[in-house]
Design an enzyme around this catalytic site. Sequence first.
Site, mmCIF file in Angstrom:
data_model
loop_
_atom_site.group_PDB
_atom_site.id
_atom_site.type_symbol
_atom_site.label_atom_id
_atom_site.label_comp_id
_atom_site.label_asym_id
_atom_site.label_seq_id
_atom_site.Cartn_x
_atom_site.Cartn_y
_atom_site.Cartn_z
ATOM 1 C CD GLU A 1 -8.075 -1.689 15.063
ATOM 2 O OE1 GLU A 1 -7.824 -2.159 16.199
ATOM 3 O OE2 GLU A 1 -9.216 -1.742 14.553
ATOM 4 C CG HIS B 1 -2.081 0.920 1.097
ATOM 5 N ND1 HIS B 1 -2.043 2.253 1.460
ATOM 6 C CD2 HIS B 1 -3.342 0.696 0.652
ATOM 7 C CE1 HIS B 1 -3.238 2.790 1.260
ATOM 8 N NE2 HIS B 1 -4.038 1.870 0.776
ATOM 9 C CB ILE C 1 -0.332 6.140 1.318
ATOM 10 C CG1 ILE C 1 0.331 7.051 0.281
ATOM 11 C CG2 ILE C 1 -1.446 6.872 2.058
ATOM 12 C CD1 ILE C 1 -0.595 7.440 -0.857
ATOM 13 N N GLY D 1 -6.132 4.112 5.328
ATOM 14 C CA GLY D 1 -7.097 4.815 6.167
ATOM 15 C C GLY D 1 -7.731 3.921 7.211
ATOM 16 C CB VAL D 2 -9.066 0.422 7.213
ATOM 17 C CG1 VAL D 2 -10.149 0.644 6.176
ATOM 18 C CG2 VAL D 2 -7.914 -0.331 6.623
#
Length: 155
Positions: A71, A57, A63, A66-67
């Site tokens: 978390e 990623h 980067i 976002g998840v």
Amino acid sequence: MQDTEPQSQRMDIQRILSILPHRYPFLLVDRVVECVPGSHIRAYKNVSVNEPFFQGHFPGVPIMPGVLILEALAQTGGLLAAAGMGDLTDKLFLFTGLDGVKFRRQVVPGDRLDLECSNMRMKLKLCKMEARAFVDGKLATEAQITAAIGDRPGA
């Protein structure tokens, strides 16, 4: 006369490990710099190029997903909720919902992700709070997080 104001706490990684069930590579909070039970928490995660998720990623353009920022915020919120409670060895905080999620900037290797949760409200076994993540003082992510206190499997 006793002081009824909750005292601010700090938590090092050993204390965090004693509260959260997460372990590498999924533990996403490195240190708590301030925690006032029932009120707010400030913590951080140092984002390293060695994080396993950067392999995919994205190759060549790392980067933080976002998840995983969400978390990290949820884990920070779990630490805030746990700070005001007694023995939780047979309990888990289970992430149940997100509202108003907004991603404002990318998080990349070398960043320190500052995590804040506040305005915690408890009702029965449900907990809701405001959560924000910053990099260099600039808002990266915001959300309202909801969690439930559940029994640990096998407890």
